[in-house]
Scaffold this motif. Structure first.
Motif, PDB file in Angstrom:
ATOM      1  N   GLN A 182     -13.190  13.486 -20.591  1.00 30.26           N
ATOM      2  CA  GLN A 182     -12.363  14.702 -20.528  1.00 30.26           C
ATOM      3  C   GLN A 182     -12.995  15.820 -21.348  1.00 30.26           C
ATOM      4  N   TYR A 188     -16.184  17.002 -19.649  1.00 32.83           N
ATOM      5  CA  TYR A 188     -16.013  17.822 -18.456  1.00 32.83           C
ATOM      6  C   TYR A 188     -15.537  19.233 -18.803  1.00 32.83           C
ATOM      7  N   THR A 189     -14.637  19.317 -19.784  1.00 29.30           N
ATOM      8  CA  THR A 189     -14.183  20.644 -20.200  1.00 29.30           C
ATOM      9  C   THR A 189     -15.372  21.470 -20.673  1.00 29.30           C
ATOM     10  N   GLN A 198     -17.517  22.515 -17.725  1.00 29.89           N
ATOM     11  CA  GLN A 198     -16.941  23.640 -16.985  1.00 29.89           C
ATOM     12  C   GLN A 198     -17.195  24.957 -17.698  1.00 29.89           C
ATOM     13  N   THR A 199     -16.998  24.926 -19.010  1.00 27.99           N
ATOM     14  CA  THR A 199     -17.228  26.142 -19.785  1.00 27.99           C
ATOM     15  C   THR A 199     -18.685  26.573 -19.657  1.00 27.99           C
ATOM     16  N   ARG A 219     -14.286  14.424 -10.627  1.00 27.12           N
ATOM     17  CA  ARG A 219     -14.691  15.830 -10.725  1.00 27.12           C
ATOM     18  C   ARG A 219     -15.622  16.235  -9.593  1.00 27.12           C
ATOM     19  N   GLU A 243     -14.313  18.860  -7.067  1.00 31.14           N
ATOM     20  CA  GLU A 243     -14.118  20.182  -7.657  1.00 31.14           C
ATOM     21  C   GLU A 243     -15.458  20.888  -7.857  1.00 31.14           C
ATOM     22  N   LEU A 296     -10.223  27.663 -15.021  1.00 29.91           N
ATOM     23  CA  LEU A 296     -11.266  27.495 -16.026  1.00 29.91           C
ATOM     24  C   LEU A 296     -12.650  27.386 -15.402  1.00 29.91           C
ATOM     25  N   SER A 297     -12.736  26.701 -14.268  1.00 37.82           N
ATOM     26  CA  SER A 297     -14.060  26.481 -13.681  1.00 37.82           C
ATOM     27  C   SER A 297     -14.603  27.740 -13.027  1.00 37.82           C
ATOM     28  N   LEU A 340     -14.025  31.237 -14.053  1.00 35.89           N
ATOM     29  CA  LEU A 340     -13.465  32.301 -14.892  1.00 35.89           C
ATOM     30  C   LEU A 340     -13.826  33.695 -14.381  1.00 35.89           C
ATOM     31  N   TRP A 373      -6.091  22.996 -20.043  1.00 32.96           N
ATOM     32  CA  TRP A 373      -7.177  22.026 -20.042  1.00 32.96           C
ATOM     33  C   TRP A 373      -6.899  20.776 -19.228  1.00 32.96           C
ATOM     34  N   TYR A 428      -6.203  23.399 -15.697  1.00 34.23           N
ATOM     35  CA  TYR A 428      -7.247  24.429 -15.683  1.00 34.23           C
ATOM     36  C   TYR A 428      -6.745  25.795 -15.231  1.00 34.23           C
TER      37      TYR A 428
END
Lengths: 437, 331
Positions: free
Chosen positions: A84, A87-88, A91-92, A110, A113, B75-76, B78, B294, B297
């Motif tokens: 988790q 992945y966060t 993504q950032t 994931r 996505e 979030l993915s 932005l 989070w 998202y």
């Protein structure tokens, strides 16, 4: 003179503080706008990897082997413990366009996505030579509509049923794994029936038949071609008969007191394994390592593995290469090597990550694999058979992972909070609406 | 900041300022200008780092958060923002999860703050007596505060575990059936509050103790001569004497309670932590924010929750000031 000195001193301090303040701003602006950490220098190629959990490449020394075979390659792998968190951060990094590695691990939940929203940032691996050995459904999970492949498969999680022989015996059920598999052959509802028999005849009143109803739910869902989404990416969980049936059976198990009301991998589950508070757990291949570790040496030989009513898959990962990487070619070679049949079979032998390569399933490391801990069960054969039962195409959805969690919680509402299945479904439905909307 | 760009133009440092000649007068005028800039400007340069950091890490995020809260953005992606105006706010108003989280934040806040401050007051009172090894006890009181939230919450999670937890084991000695701490709303909230209480009681006690030591001894002596018991002394001398500190700790605890996040997150572990239990039975506003941002998202909705929390804190303090003022007028 003194006065002047002091004055110029102040000025220097002022200048320094202002400059350092400016420096702070600049460093916040982010100068790391390009690159992924890797590169070529003095004939040496550096490849960076972002991984999570126990993917095994670093842990089993595969990366070292590769570097030994390719003396000009240096691999730097960052392994995040928790997917988790990983992945966060990924993504950032994708959104910011910085901080990425040349190779990034992708968890199955994931995959959709990323292939929906970020496929431009991943190299198309469709044409990489020697990569036509994967199970068809595994490959279908990361292939986009226009046939782009954003990752190559590492492990998978074909499912079976892990059970306690001693607890089965005291409840008058068969203990031989072939006979146990026959108890529920072909139909998950027979598994629940076996549970009812277990409950009736069990002499130990504090032992439940299964750990949690969500394990059963997962196994029923993940054996199908379409689960929560259809091929067009539309949510179909509410009408998909697969989901409806799984919900019905899982909530039946929950309301008949067949479960220990635990949550897998949460507090209580591990001591439950060690103390035998439940007799079965639907287990993907990768769970065996966890069970044997947590149940401990005291329970060695008490556990066994039987074929599940139907083949299903829970979990698995991929390795993708970033389009931005300056060492794309080398990174692709590395990914192809790491996911090649021989390496997959090696990883299975070493740490039990089950191969996603069809070829690897036929290698002796897999075919002959037996588990000492699980009473010598031929786990290679059992799980390979499960993997091959899965339909050739598996449709993933963007929020599969989130939806699975919400369903698990929905079942907890029934199991541990005495909500009615109808009420719990309503709540679940509403939550999914919120989570994906 | 302008000062930093003005380089010393009046010769190398160390040379004495020449006087008398025409050019010297020009120089002197410039150097006095620089001197004035120096005296006036330098302080700003000194405080600049704080304001720069404040602008970058507090003010900008605040503004950006409010901007995001008016959009639908994930979030993915932005960079893809869709303007929705105040839709996020109205949706939040209609969302029962928000009201549930708000209520939980208040109940957990009360459950943790009230006993915590009362215990701290008592503890401080005890520490205020002349006793042997007082330094040891004072340090001991502060130890839980020095423990990380994560460690404390993990240990408490094990203690409160249903089947094999120590607390249920102790209760079973008295014939109490196993309590499912996590799945029972009030049990879960009590358990989480106990983590907060454990961590912060000593900290508040030391604050009270510091304030108590500033109370003049002769007040106690006078009270004792008047025949006041220890308890009466505590109520009539100590408590009024540290009133402003009490207000301060209430303010601090209120802020802390509003932002409560780590304890419930770790207490639930995994997906259940993020949603504050399968039935959101202990989801606080902080967790709701985290879930939106989070897990789902949805950054726009998460930003909206953040702003709602901010506005809520303002309302709380306005109410508190009004109450305080009314109380002061009555007194």
């Amino acid at each position: 003179m003194d006065k002047f000195r002091r004055k110029s001193h102040t000025r220097v301090v002022a200048a320094v503080s202002a400059v350092s303040a400016l420096g702070l701003i600049v460093s916040c602006g982010g100068s790391d706008s390009g690159g992924t950490g890797g590169g070529k220098k003095d004939g040496k190629v550096t490849i960076t990897m972002g991984l999570f959990g126990v993917m095994g490449f670093k842990e089993t020394g595969l990366l070292d082997t590769y570097m030994k075979e390719h003396p000009n390659v240096v691999i730097k792998a960052d392994v995040a413990g928790d997917e988790q968190t990983y992945y966060t951060a990924l993504q950032t990094h994708l959104a910011a366009g910085s901080g990425l590695k040349d190779i990034q691990g992708i968890e199955i939940g994931r995959a959709k996505e990323l292939s929906d929203t970020q496929q431009d940032k991943f190299v198309n691996l469709a044409g990489v030579s020697g990569t036509d050995h994967f199970l068809p459904w595994k490959q279908s999970q990361v292939t986009t509509a226009d046939k782009k492949v954003i990752g190559l498969g590492t492990d998978i999680g074909p499912m079976a049923v892990c059970y306690r022989k001693d607890l089965f015996e005291q409840a008058g059920l068969p203990t031989d794994r072939e006979e146990v598999a026959k108890l529920w052959e072909g139909d998950w509802s027979k598994y629940v029936d076996a549970g009812k028999r277990f409950k009736q005849n069990s002499k130990a009143d504090k032992v439940a038949f299964m750990d949690t109803s969500s394990g059963l739910f997962n196994a029923m869902i993940y054996g199908n071609s379409q689960q929560f989404y259809d091929k067009e990416g539309e949510l179909i969980y509410a009408t998909n008969p697969v989901v409806k049936d799984a919900w019905k059976l899982a909530s039946e198990a929950a309301t008949s007191g067949l479960t220990a009301k635990l949550r897998q991998f949460q507090p209580g589950w591990d001591p439950g394994l060690a103390n035998g508070t439940f007799a079965t757990a639907v287990c993907p291949a990768w769970m065996l390592a966890h069970i044997s570790e947590k149940a401990g040496p005291a329970n060695k030989g008490k556990w066994d593995v039987a074929k599940a009513p139907k083949g299903a898959n829970w979990g698995g990962s991929f390795l993708g290469v970033m389009e931005k990487s300056p060492v794309k070619k080398e990174a692709q070679d590395l990914v192809a090597w790491l996911t090649a049949p021989a390496q997959q079979a090696y990883l299975f032998k070493e740490i039990g990550n089950f191969p996603s390569s069809q070829t690897a399933l036929g290698l002796p490391e897999v075919v002959d694999a037996k588990s000492d801990y699980f009473s010598g069960a031929p786990i290679g054969k059992i799980f390979a058979a499960a993997a091959q039962e899965i339909p050739d195409e598996q449709v993933l959805g963007r929020k599969d992972g989130t939806i699975k969690d919400i369903f698990s919680q929905g079942l907890t509402l029934i199991e541990a909070q005495n909500k009615s299945p109808e009420q719990a479904w309503k709540t679940t439905d509403k939550r999914i609406g919120k989570a994906v909307g | 900041m302008a000062i930093s760009t003005s380089t010393p133009s009046d010769g190398a440092p160390g040379t004495a300022p020449p006087a008398g000649t025409g050019t010297g007068g020009d120089r002197r005028r410039r150097s006095t200008l620089l001197h004035r800039l120096d005296v006036r400007g330098a302080p700003y340069a000194f405080v600049a780092p704080f304001f720069v950091v404040f602008a970058a890490f507090s003010f900008y995020p605040l503004i950006y958060t409010s901007w995001i809260s008016l959009h639908r953005v994930e979030l993915s992606t932005l960079n893809l923002m869709e303007w929705v105006g105040f839709d996020n706010y109205t949706a939040l108003w209609d969302d029962d999860r928000f009201w549930n989280a708000l209520l939980n934040t208040i109940t957990i806040g009360v459950l943790s703050t009230v006993p915590q401050l009362l215990m701290a007051l008592g503890l401080a009172h005890l520490l205020n007596y002349q006793l042997r090894g007082s330094t040891f006890f004072r340090v001991a009181a502060l130890t839980p505060y020095a423990t990380s939230v994560g460690a404390a919450a993990l240990v408490f999670t094990m203690l409160f575990e249903r089947d094999f937890g120590m607390i249920n084991w102790m209760l079973s000695l008295f014939g109490v059936d196993n309590i499912d701490w996590e799945n029972n709303k009030w049990a879960a909230q009590t358990a989480i509050s106990s983590i907060v209480i454990w961590r912060w009681t000593g900290y508040n006690a030391l604050l009270y103790l510091a304030a108590m030591q500033a109370i003049p001894r002769d007040r106690y002596e006078a009270a004792a001569i008047d025949g006041a018991s220890r308890w009466q002394q505590f109520l009539m001398v100590t408590v009024p004497g540290i009133r402003s500190t009490i207000v301060f700790t209430i303010v601090l605890s209120t802020i802390g309670a509003t932002q409560l996040f780590g304890e419930p997150l770790i207490f639930g572990q995994g997906p259940n932590g993020i949603t504050g239990g399968a039935d959101n039975q202990y989801q606080t506003l902080g967790l709701l924010l985290y879930e939106e941002g989070w897990k789902n998202y949805q950054m726009g909705r998460a930003a909206t929750v953040a702003w709602a929390m901010f506005l809520l804190l303002i309302v709380v303090f306005v109410v508190q000031r009004v109450v305080q003022r009314v109380a002061a007028r009555k007194a």
